[in-house]
Design a protein around this motif. Structure first.
Motif, PDB file in Angstrom:
ATOM      1  N   VAL A 350       0.844  -1.198   0.000  1.00  0.00           N
ATOM      2  CA  VAL A 350       0.000   0.000   0.000  1.00  0.00           C
ATOM      3  C   VAL A 350       0.878   1.246   0.000  1.00  0.00           C
ATOM      4  N   VAL A 351       1.957   1.223   0.774  1.00  0.00           N
ATOM      5  CA  VAL A 351       2.898   2.348   0.787  1.00  0.00           C
ATOM      6  C   VAL A 351       3.427   2.600  -0.622  1.00  0.00           C
ATOM      7  N   GLN A 352       3.802   1.539  -1.311  1.00  0.00           N
ATOM      8  CA  GLN A 352       4.306   1.666  -2.688  1.00  0.00           C
ATOM      9  C   GLN A 352       3.288   2.351  -3.584  1.00  0.00           C
ATOM     10  N   GLU A 353       2.038   1.922  -3.511  1.00  0.00           N
ATOM     11  CA  GLU A 353       1.008   2.476  -4.388  1.00  0.00           C
ATOM     12  C   GLU A 353       0.692   3.928  -4.043  1.00  0.00           C
ATOM     13  N   LEU A 354       0.681   4.267  -2.768  1.00  0.00           N
ATOM     14  CA  LEU A 354       0.405   5.643  -2.366  1.00  0.00           C
ATOM     15  C   LEU A 354       1.524   6.585  -2.777  1.00  0.00           C
ATOM     16  N   LEU A 355       2.763   6.092  -2.743  1.00  0.00           N
ATOM     17  CA  LEU A 355       3.909   6.922  -3.114  1.00  0.00           C
ATOM     18  C   LEU A 355       4.138   6.954  -4.622  1.00  0.00           C
ATOM     19  N   GLY A 356       3.561   6.013  -5.353  1.00  0.00           N
ATOM     20  CA  GLY A 356       3.759   5.984  -6.795  1.00  0.00           C
ATOM     21  C   GLY A 356       5.101   5.418  -7.210  1.00  0.00           C
ATOM     22  N   HIS A 357       5.660   4.530  -6.377  1.00  0.00           N
ATOM     23  CA  HIS A 357       6.907   3.864  -6.757  1.00  0.00           C
ATOM     24  C   HIS A 357       6.626   2.806  -7.825  1.00  0.00           C
ATOM     25  N   SER A 358       7.596   2.596  -8.702  1.00  0.00           N
ATOM     26  CA  SER A 358       7.414   1.645  -9.795  1.00  0.00           C
ATOM     27  C   SER A 358       7.392   0.203  -9.315  1.00  0.00           C
TER      28      SER A 358
END
Length: 391
Positions: A350-358
């Motif tokens: 979820v952190v990845q998706e919220l931050l927009g990391h690839s």
């Protein structure tokens, strides 16, 4: 006529007793070799073919010697990279070329005289001059790509940059605001001009360019969602003015990766901050109506244009000092958001998706120190539940 193997030239025995072989090189020029025995001719044929097939420069020798290292890198960037990569990436490459290669000793060297030893010494000098490994690695990427293309075009037989060594970049551990500091901002700083943009960034994790490019059309107050679709990018001028200065401009562009286009839910603090920003902006529109050009930006100057970056950063650091907040980079507000999420046991996906990391790997690499602390906390909980029994 002797039998020939696959890939060999024609081998035959002449009337005078000698053996002869003929073959065509890659330019379809015919060549001959001679020997006393068939085995000798085969050996000579192999050697000759290897010699003729060595990749040689397309240009003649004089032209090759005249082309300097910096001339080729500039040609490569303009002719091969400009239309292949994002304008912001291209501008970054051009800045590296102008600052670190153009008109330097290595830049003025002949292209075919730049060796691995010369490049290694050049990189070592950069490190000794105080440039960090990240910067030197960025220089190496530009040089390596240019030399790779030179090999493909047969201007060079190999890429000398392949064998250079650059230290791995040091992992950056971001400074972040703690929970108490975030609470102090929300409780005490509402009257400040930049309060809305600071709170929005802390609670959404947007990159600076993303929050600067945010438009009202992408803010849904009803469903309390923010849609991040663009980024404000600095683009340097290609052509200098009469004084030799290059003036940068700012432009809203699509982000680098599709993962950067995302939705972030709007928490109460952001909802209130954006409503406050909207109210203040409406006041500006009335007060400066003769000069205000509405571009739909959430965070704009009194004329409706992009916020002036240098003045904004001065205000930002003054804001932190005024409220006795840790003086961190604006980008570290994004790291603050991620840290608060992880400390609240939000999953890394979820952190990845919220931050927009690839990828989730990117998130894990950046926030290893936070996840390590959570591991220690988890084991502490286990110890408390198994007092005397071990883990």
């Amino acid at each position: 006529m002797g039998k020939r193997s696959n890939g060999e030239g024609t081998i035959c025995k002449r009337k005078d007793g000698r053996w002869c072989a003929a073959f065509y090189d890659e330019k379809y020029v015919r060549h001959f070799v001679y020997g006393k025995t068939q085995a000798e001719v085969k050996k000579k044929l192999k050697e000759k073919r290897n010699e003729k097939n060595v990749e040689k420069p397309v240009k003649d020798q004089q032209e090759q010697q005249d082309l300097t290292f910096q001339e080729w890198i500039e040609q490569f960037l303009v002719n091969y990279k400009k239309n292949e990569i994002k304008i912001t990436t291209y501008e970054g490459y051009i800045r590296i070329y102008r600052k670190h290669i153009k008109d330097t000793q290595i830049g003025k060297a002949a292209l075919d005289q730049v060796t691995t030893e010369i490049l290694q010494a050049y990189y070592n000098d950069k490190l000794n001059d105080g440039y960090n490994s990240k910067t030197v690695r960025a220089i190496s990427i530009v040089i390596g790509a240019a030399l790779n293309m030179a090999v493909k075009l047969k201007m060079l037989s190999e890429n000398p940059n392949r064998y250079t060594s650059i230290p791995k970049k040091k992992k950056y551990e971001a400074a972040v605001l703690n929970v108490e500091e975030v609470r102090r901002i929300v409780k005490e700083a509402k009257a400040e001009e930049i309060y809305p943009i600071v709170v929005t960034t802390v609670y959404t994790g947007m990159r600076k360019g993303e929050v600067m490019a945010l438009k009202w059309e992408n803010v849904d107050f009803q469903s309390r969602r923010i849609y991040i679709k663009n980024s404000l990018c600095r683009i340097g001028g290609d052509q200098p003015d009469e004084k030799g200065r290059r003036h940068a401009r700012y432009e809203i562009l699509e982000p680098k990766t599709k993962e950067s286009i995302r939705m972030v839910p709007m928490v109460d603090e952001v909802y209130d901050a954006l409503m406050l920003q909207k109210e203040r902006q409406e006041s500006d529109k009335q007060k400066y109506r003769e000069i205000y050009m509405d571009q739909g930006l959430v965070f704009a100057d009194m004329c409706g244009d992009y916020l002036p970056q240098r003045q904004f950063m001065d205000k930002y650091h003054a804001f932190l000092e005024k409220y006795d907040i840790t003086d961190i980079r604006f980008h570290d507000l994004r790291h603050t958001f991620a840290t608060l999420l992880i400390e609240s046991d939000v999953s890394m996906k979820v952190v990845q998706e919220l931050l927009g990391h690839s990828s989730i790997t990117t998130s894990m690499d950046i926030y290893t120190h936070v996840s390590d602390a959570k591991k220690e906390q988890a084991l502490a909980c286990l110890r408390e539940r198994n007092v005397g029994g071990g883990v």
